[in-house]
Design a protein around this motif. Structure first.
Motif, short mmCIF file in Angstrom:
data_model
loop_
_atom_site.label_atom_id
_atom_site.label_comp_id
_atom_site.label_asym_id
_atom_site.label_seq_id
_atom_site.Cartn_x
_atom_site.Cartn_y
_atom_site.Cartn_z
N ALA A 40 0.98 -1.53 0.13
CA ALA A 40 -0.45 -0.10 -0.18
C ALA A 40 0.75 1.40 0.19
O ALA A 40 0.61 2.14 0.31
N LYS A 41 1.75 0.97 -0.50
CA LYS A 41 3.21 2.30 -0.77
C LYS A 41 3.44 2.82 -2.21
O LYS A 41 2.90 2.20 -3.39
N GLU A 42 3.18 3.88 -2.66
CA GLU A 42 3.88 4.41 -3.41
C GLU A 42 5.08 3.88 -4.40
O GLU A 42 6.07 3.98 -3.85
N VAL A 43 4.99 3.05 -5.57
CA VAL A 43 6.71 2.88 -6.18
C VAL A 43 7.17 3.51 -7.76
O VAL A 43 5.86 3.69 -7.91
N ALA A 44 8.09 4.64 -7.38
CA ALA A 44 8.51 5.10 -8.32
C ALA A 44 9.38 5.26 -9.30
O ALA A 44 10.77 4.64 -8.23
N SER A 45 9.89 5.19 -10.85
CA SER A 45 10.87 5.58 -10.42
C SER A 45 11.59 6.99 -10.98
O SER A 45 11.14 7.51 -11.33
N ILE A 46 12.70 7.22 -10.41
CA ILE A 46 13.06 7.86 -10.67
C ILE A 46 13.32 8.45 -11.93
O ILE A 46 14.82 8.60 -11.96
N ARG A 47 13.54 9.74 -12.50
CA ARG A 47 13.75 9.48 -14.48
C ARG A 47 14.27 10.86 -14.36
O ARG A 47 15.13 10.81 -14.91
N THR A 48 12.81 12.02 -13.73
CA THR A 48 14.04 13.34 -14.18
C THR A 48 14.60 14.25 -12.63
O THR A 48 13.59 13.25 -11.51
N GLY A 49 14.62 15.18 -12.88
CA GLY A 49 14.73 16.20 -11.75
C GLY A 49 13.89 16.34 -10.72
O GLY A 49 13.14 16.51 -9.45
N ASP A 50 12.23 16.49 -11.90
CA ASP A 50 11.18 17.14 -10.93
C ASP A 50 11.03 15.88 -10.28
O ASP A 50 10.02 15.76 -9.31
N ALA A 52 12.47 13.59 -8.18
CA ALA A 52 13.73 13.82 -7.30
C ALA A 52 13.44 14.94 -7.10
O ALA A 52 13.23 14.25 -5.55
N ALA A 53 12.89 16.38 -6.85
CA ALA A 53 12.28 16.89 -6.38
C ALA A 53 11.37 16.82 -5.38
O ALA A 53 10.89 16.90 -4.55
N ARG A 54 10.36 15.81 -6.00
CA ARG A 54 8.84 15.48 -5.40
C ARG A 54 8.69 13.86 -4.45
O ARG A 54 8.61 14.38 -3.21
N MET A 55 10.41 13.11 -4.73
CA MET A 55 10.28 12.03 -3.51
C MET A 55 11.04 13.22 -2.42
O MET A 55 10.90 12.61 -1.32
N ARG A 56 12.05 13.92 -2.98
CA ARG A 56 12.74 14.59 -2.00
C ARG A 56 11.76 15.12 -0.53
O ARG A 56 11.75 15.61 0.35
N ASP A 57 10.42 15.96 -1.47
CA ASP A 57 9.71 16.79 -0.55
C ASP A 57 9.21 15.38 0.11
O ASP A 57 8.97 16.14 1.54
N ALA A 58 8.65 14.53 -0.42
CA ALA A 58 7.60 13.38 0.01
C ALA A 58 8.39 13.23 1.51
O ALA A 58 7.62 13.03 2.57
N THR A 59 10.45 12.85 1.45
CA THR A 59 10.66 12.20 2.12
C THR A 59 10.52 13.49 3.73
O THR A 59 10.52 12.94 4.46
N ARG A 60 11.46 14.47 3.30
CA ARG A 60 11.12 15.21 4.76
C ARG A 60 9.75 15.64 5.41
O ARG A 60 10.08 15.28 6.81
N LYS A 61 8.69 15.55 4.58
CA LYS A 61 7.56 15.32 5.29
C LYS A 61 7.81 14.11 6.13
O LYS A 61 7.07 14.45 7.33
N LEU A 62 8.05 13.12 5.85
CA LEU A 62 7.91 11.44 6.59
C LEU A 62 8.90 11.81 7.83
O LEU A 62 8.56 10.88 8.71
N LEU A 63 10.14 12.63 6.96
CA LEU A 63 11.10 12.18 8.90
C LEU A 63 10.54 13.27 9.93
O LEU A 63 10.71 13.33 11.00
N ALA A 64 9.35 14.39 9.26
CA ALA A 64 9.28 15.71 10.07
C ALA A 64 8.38 14.92 11.54
O ALA A 64 8.96 16.00 12.29
N ARG A 65 8.59 13.68 11.37
CA ARG A 65 7.81 13.24 12.55
C ARG A 65 7.77 12.22 12.50
O ARG A 65 9.07 11.08 12.41
N PRO A 66 7.94 11.45 14.24
CA PRO A 66 8.13 9.90 14.32
C PRO A 66 7.68 8.44 13.24
O PRO A 66 6.74 9.03 13.01
#
Length: 471
Positions: A40-50, A52-66
């Motif tokens: 039940a998780k998103e799986v994606a291949s990083i192909r472009t700079g956009d 990578a930026a989207r994955m980065r933003d999503a990662t920061r939101k997940l790491l902001a809480r326990p």
């Protein structure tokens, strides 16, 4: 020129047959569908700079809480570069599949020789008729190989998700044990100091003093060991999630989640494993591809080389006359020494090997599912036993000992002995809950795939039994 015109239908057929193309997402939709049903998780291949930026933003939101286990899995699916390499390998497999599905390109040759007022010119267009005739079978094999590559990418995704979940369980349990030992060390230190003061007054002999001091020393050593293990467990989780730099300061829950109210039921665990295990699906596809390869070997048993060329030749005489010649050139191999029996036998035996390995794998999958469920259910019962029976009883004993100590019915050392026994029970309860969540992850891997590399050895052996195009 007429010979070349006669070859035109062949060239046209070749062009029409070569309509294989790349998918818009490199085959990732199949991977996302398979893994989405389990994780039940998103799986994606990083192909472009956009991307990578989207994955980065999503990662920061997940790491902001326990960071929960589910969030850790999602972070790993976004950032693990080994998984991204597997997705790029899938794109490479698609390129191989498209290449294998294309018909052979026709060959054009031009020759001109002149001298002493005479010349000779020749034009030729040649095509591999046998390769064109077997194109449907070869295309089918290529599609099966690409589907296998998609399943392998899904398998790599599930394996990473399972490893991250296990690592998360281990690090949270290790941190919980560290907190427990910090509490125990503090109490042991106070007890050791009390024992030393009582010894100075003569109220406590040297043997009892040494017992309290060694308990404090052993607890301190256990705490250091637990901290080291917790640090290593955290680093393993970090590696799996693909984090570095500022992302390393994420927080984890203070303790493992509570047990589910009810365990999973057993009736369909074998059936689900046989239906869903990705390594088993890969083995089935390999068997299908080998069956197609066997048909291809049969089809090309007697003729392994068949080329047809359209020819046009012009010869210029010294007197100015030009002689034109048209026709075709047909080349084929005569099966005098090798009638194709060797290739057919090789293909048949390779198929039989794959069939037996698939059958063996199916038996193993059933057994692994049963064993994983038994371990899961036993771990659930043990952890539940500690939660329902052992810890509540230990709490009652602790409260009663406090009352008796307050009424001077027991001394301080009886109270301390009970505290040590309660500490041992709490440690065992933490281990029991940890073992349950690890067993839950193992059960999911046993049913859906994603276990250790050893669990997939048979499928890999089957897949490597024959290389694409061998037969």
């Amino acid at each position: 020129m007429q010979g070349i015109r006669r070859l035109a239908p062949l060239v046209a057929a070749t062009a029409l047959a070569g309509c294989a193309s790349f998918s818009p997402d490199g085959g990732m939709s199949v991977v996302a569908d398979i893994t989405g049903r389990t994780t039940a998780k998103e799986v994606a291949s990083i192909r472009t700079g956009d991307d990578a930026a989207r994955m980065r933003d999503a990662t920061r939101k997940l790491l902001a809480r326990p960071l929960s286990a589910d969030a850790a899995v999602q972070v790993a699916l976004f950032n693990n570069k080994g998984l991204q390499a597997a997705f790029r390998q899938l794109a490479l497999s698609e390129a191989d599949a498209v290449e294998a599905s294309l018909p052979p390109n026709p060959t054009f040759s031009l020759m001109r020789i002149s001298g002493d007022g005479a010349f000779e010119a020749e034009r030729q267009v040649a095509g591999d008729i046998l390769a064109l005739a077997t194109l449907p079978l070869r295309s089918e094999i290529a599609r099966e190989r690409f589907h296998q590559a998609q399943l392998r990418a899904a398998l790599a995704t599930l394996r990473l998700a399972a490893e991250v979940r296990r690592a998360h369980v281990r690090v949270v349990a290790a941190n919980e044990l560290v907190a427990l030992l910090v509490e125990a060390q503090s109490a042991a230190e106070a007890t050791a100091k009390l024992a030393a003061k009582l010894g100075e007054t003569g109220a406590l002999n040297r043997l009892d003093q040494a017992r309290e001091q060694v308990f404090y020393a052993e607890t301190t050593a256990e705490l250091a060991t637990a901290r080291r293990a917790a640090g290593s467990a955290r680093e393993r989780l970090i590696r799996l999630m693909g984090l570095w730099g500022d992302d390393l300061d994420f927080r984890l829950p203070g303790k493992l989640p509570a047990l589910p109210r009810r365990p999973l039921t057993e009736p369909f665990v074998e059936r689900d494993a046989v239906a869903h295990r990705i390594d088993l699906q890969i083995a089935r596809l390999e068997l299908t591809a080998l069956a197609t390869s066997l048909q291809l070997s049969e089809a090309t048993r007697f003729v392994t080389l068949l080329d047809l060329a359209g020819l046009e030749r012009k010869t210029g005489e010294p007197d100015g006359r030009v002689i034109r010649e048209r026709g075709y050139d047909l080349q084929f191999q005569i099966p005098i020494f090798d009638g194709g029996e060797v290739r057919v036998r090789q293909a048949a035996e390779t198929y039989n090997i794959a069939f037996n390995r698939l059958t063996e794998r199916a038996v193993t999958v059933r057994s692994e599912a049963r064993d994983a469920y038994r371990s899961y259910r036993a771990a659930y019962d043990i952890a539940g036993h500690y939660a329902r029976e052992v810890l509540p009883l230990r709490q009652i004993i602790s409260e009663e000992m406090q009352l008796r100590y307050s009424s001077m019915q027991v001394d301080i050392f009886a109270l301390l002995l009970e505290a040590r026994q309660r500490l041992a029970s709490r440690r065992a309860a933490i281990d029991a809950v940890r073992d349950f969540f690890l067993a839950e992850a193992e059960l999911s891997a046993a049913v859906n795939g994603g276990g250790g590399a050893a669990a997939e050895t048979t499928a890999q052996q089957t897949a490597s039994a024959v290389a694409p195009g061998d037969h």
